[in-house]
Design a protein around this motif. Structure first.
Motif, PDB file in Angstrom:
ATOM      1  N   MET A   1     -25.360 -15.646 -18.904  1.00 10.96           N
ATOM      2  CA  MET A   1     -25.740 -14.181 -18.801  1.00 10.96           C
ATOM      3  C   MET A   1     -27.268 -14.455 -18.018  1.00 10.96           C
ATOM      4  N   SER A   2     -27.223 -13.525 -16.854  1.00  8.72           N
ATOM      5  CA  SER A   2     -28.567 -13.753 -16.238  1.00  8.72           C
ATOM      6  C   SER A   2     -29.771 -13.062 -17.026  1.00  8.72           C
ATOM      7  N   LEU A   3     -30.884 -13.543 -16.676  1.00 15.08           N
ATOM      8  CA  LEU A   3     -32.013 -12.872 -17.278  1.00 15.08           C
ATOM      9  C   LEU A   3     -32.115 -11.311 -16.953  1.00 15.08           C
ATOM     10  N   ARG A   4     -31.872 -10.990 -15.681  1.00 10.32           N
ATOM     11  CA  ARG A   4     -31.963  -9.667 -15.478  1.00 10.32           C
ATOM     12  C   ARG A   4     -30.880  -9.013 -16.324  1.00 10.32           C
ATOM     13  N   GLU A   5     -29.629  -9.377 -16.588  1.00 10.12           N
ATOM     14  CA  GLU A   5     -28.812  -8.564 -17.543  1.00 10.12           C
ATOM     15  C   GLU A   5     -29.284  -8.698 -18.891  1.00 10.12           C
ATOM     16  N   ARG A   6     -29.921  -9.820 -19.435  1.00 10.49           N
ATOM     17  CA  ARG A   6     -30.162  -9.782 -20.591  1.00 10.49           C
ATOM     18  C   ARG A   6     -31.407  -8.590 -20.790  1.00 10.49           C
ATOM     19  N   VAL A   7     -32.415  -8.542 -20.138  1.00 12.35           N
ATOM     20  CA  VAL A   7     -33.431  -7.576 -19.988  1.00 12.35           C
ATOM     21  C   VAL A   7     -32.745  -6.263 -19.980  1.00 12.35           C
ATOM     22  N   ALA A   8     -31.946  -6.111 -19.171  1.00 15.14           N
ATOM     23  CA  ALA A   8     -31.018  -4.692 -19.182  1.00 15.14           C
ATOM     24  C   ALA A   8     -30.468  -4.169 -20.536  1.00 15.14           C
ATOM     25  N   ARG A   9     -29.810  -5.245 -21.068  1.00 13.12           N
ATOM     26  CA  ARG A   9     -29.079  -4.850 -22.294  1.00 13.12           C
ATOM     27  C   ARG A   9     -30.069  -4.678 -23.331  1.00 13.12           C
ATOM     28  N   ASN A  10     -31.150  -5.510 -23.391  1.00 11.09           N
ATOM     29  CA  ASN A  10     -32.056  -5.299 -24.549  1.00 11.09           C
ATOM     30  C   ASN A  10     -32.908  -4.017 -24.369  1.00 11.09           C
ATOM     31  N   LEU A  11     -33.129  -3.975 -23.201  1.00 14.51           N
ATOM     32  CA  LEU A  11     -33.939  -2.539 -22.863  1.00 14.51           C
ATOM     33  C   LEU A  11     -32.969  -1.314 -23.373  1.00 14.51           C
ATOM     34  N   ARG A  12     -31.868  -1.341 -22.786  1.00 11.35           N
ATOM     35  CA  ARG A  12     -30.990  -0.150 -23.373  1.00 11.35           C
ATOM     36  C   ARG A  12     -30.808  -0.087 -25.093  1.00 11.35           C
ATOM     37  N   ARG A  13     -30.779  -1.390 -25.536  1.00  7.09           N
ATOM     38  CA  ARG A  13     -30.313  -1.537 -27.022  1.00  7.09           C
ATOM     39  C   ARG A  13     -31.414  -0.957 -27.654  1.00  7.09           C
ATOM     40  N   VAL A  14     -32.761  -1.461 -27.386  1.00 10.34           N
ATOM     41  CA  VAL A  14     -34.041  -1.069 -28.063  1.00 10.34           C
ATOM     42  C   VAL A  14     -34.211   0.507 -27.961  1.00 10.34           C
ATOM     43  N   ARG A  15     -33.924   0.953 -26.696  1.00 11.62           N
ATOM     44  CA  ARG A  15     -34.091   2.413 -26.317  1.00 11.62           C
ATOM     45  C   ARG A  15     -33.292   3.244 -27.441  1.00 11.62           C
ATOM     46  N   GLN A  16     -32.102   2.945 -27.420  1.00 13.16           N
ATOM     47  CA  GLN A  16     -31.024   3.550 -28.136  1.00 13.16           C
ATOM     48  C   GLN A  16     -31.498   3.468 -29.602  1.00 13.16           C
ATOM     49  N   GLU A  17     -31.826   2.372 -30.154  1.00  8.60           N
ATOM     50  CA  GLU A  17     -32.273   2.163 -31.504  1.00  8.60           C
ATOM     51  C   GLU A  17     -33.441   3.210 -31.905  1.00  8.60           C
ATOM     52  N   LYS A  18     -34.337   3.475 -30.913  1.00  3.58           N
ATOM     53  CA  LYS A  18     -35.270   4.359 -31.266  1.00  3.58           C
ATOM     54  C   LYS A  18     -35.020   5.858 -30.999  1.00  3.58           C
ATOM     55  N   SER A  19     -33.659   6.036 -30.578  1.00  5.77           N
ATOM     56  CA  SER A  19     -33.227   7.292 -30.327  1.00  5.77           C
ATOM     57  C   SER A  19     -33.979   8.027 -29.315  1.00  5.77           C
ATOM     58  N   MET A  20     -34.105   7.352 -28.053  1.00  5.76           N
ATOM     59  CA  MET A  20     -34.967   7.798 -26.954  1.00  5.76           C
ATOM     60  C   MET A  20     -33.932   7.844 -26.023  1.00  5.76           C
ATOM     61  N   SER A  21     -34.088   8.820 -25.093  1.00  3.73           N
ATOM     62  CA  SER A  21     -33.528   9.049 -23.848  1.00  3.73           C
ATOM     63  C   SER A  21     -34.327   8.144 -22.531  1.00  3.73           C
ATOM     64  N   GLN A  22     -33.690   8.108 -21.625  1.00  6.73           N
ATOM     65  CA  GLN A  22     -34.222   7.273 -20.564  1.00  6.73           C
ATOM     66  C   GLN A  22     -35.083   8.193 -20.257  1.00  6.73           C
ATOM     67  N   GLU A  23     -35.049   9.523 -19.967  1.00  3.34           N
ATOM     68  CA  GLU A  23     -36.241  10.253 -19.698  1.00  3.34           C
ATOM     69  C   GLU A  23     -37.426  10.418 -20.678  1.00  3.34           C
ATOM     70  N   ASP A  24     -37.044  10.244 -21.827  1.00  4.20           N
ATOM     71  CA  ASP A  24     -38.523  10.060 -22.873  1.00  4.20           C
ATOM     72  C   ASP A  24     -39.047   8.897 -22.836  1.00  4.20           C
ATOM     73  N   LEU A  25     -38.230   7.723 -22.225  1.00  6.52           N
ATOM     74  CA  LEU A  25     -38.917   6.572 -22.171  1.00  6.52           C
ATOM     75  C   LEU A  25     -39.793   6.462 -20.794  1.00  6.52           C
ATOM     76  N   ALA A  26     -39.268   7.017 -19.755  1.00 11.07           N
ATOM     77  CA  ALA A  26     -39.847   7.076 -18.569  1.00 11.07           C
ATOM     78  C   ALA A  26     -41.158   7.889 -18.676  1.00 11.07           C
ATOM     79  N   HIS A  27     -41.085   9.081 -19.418  1.00 15.76           N
ATOM     80  CA  HIS A  27     -42.288   9.841 -19.514  1.00 15.76           C
ATOM     81  C   HIS A  27     -43.503   9.060 -20.328  1.00 15.76           C
ATOM     82  N   ARG A  28     -42.915   8.543 -21.499  1.00  9.46           N
ATOM     83  CA  ARG A  28     -43.977   7.589 -22.270  1.00  9.46           C
ATOM     84  C   ARG A  28     -44.421   6.296 -21.383  1.00  9.46           C
TER      85      ARG A  28
END
Length: 70
Positions: A1-28
């Motif tokens: 797995m590339s580092l870019r893929e790892r970062v993408a997966r972890n970003l999505r995982r953590v964001r979802q664990e925090k029950s945060m939408s992409q829009e909420d994260l972007a705003h914060r």
């Protein structure tokens, strides 16, 4: 797995664990909503500064984006 893929997966995982939408994260993190989606789809690679900004918005240590949970 590339580092870019790892970062993408972890970003999505953590964001979802925090029950945060992409829009909420972007705003914060004070970034464009589309940019968060592009990072999660691996269309862009985040800079170190951006990882720090996103981690701050998520309330995590930036190293979490680099974890290998496979």
């Amino acid at each position: 797995m590339s580092l870019r893929e790892r970062v993408a997966r972890n970003l999505r995982r953590v964001r979802q664990e925090k029950s945060m939408s992409q829009e909420d994260l972007a705003h914060r993190a004070h970034v464009n909503r589309n940019y968060v989606g592009m990072l999660e789809r691996e269309e862009f690679a985040a800079s170190i500064d951006m990882l720090e900004k996103l981690a701050g918005a998520l309330g995590i240590d930036p190293i979490e984006f680099l974890r290998d949970d496979t």
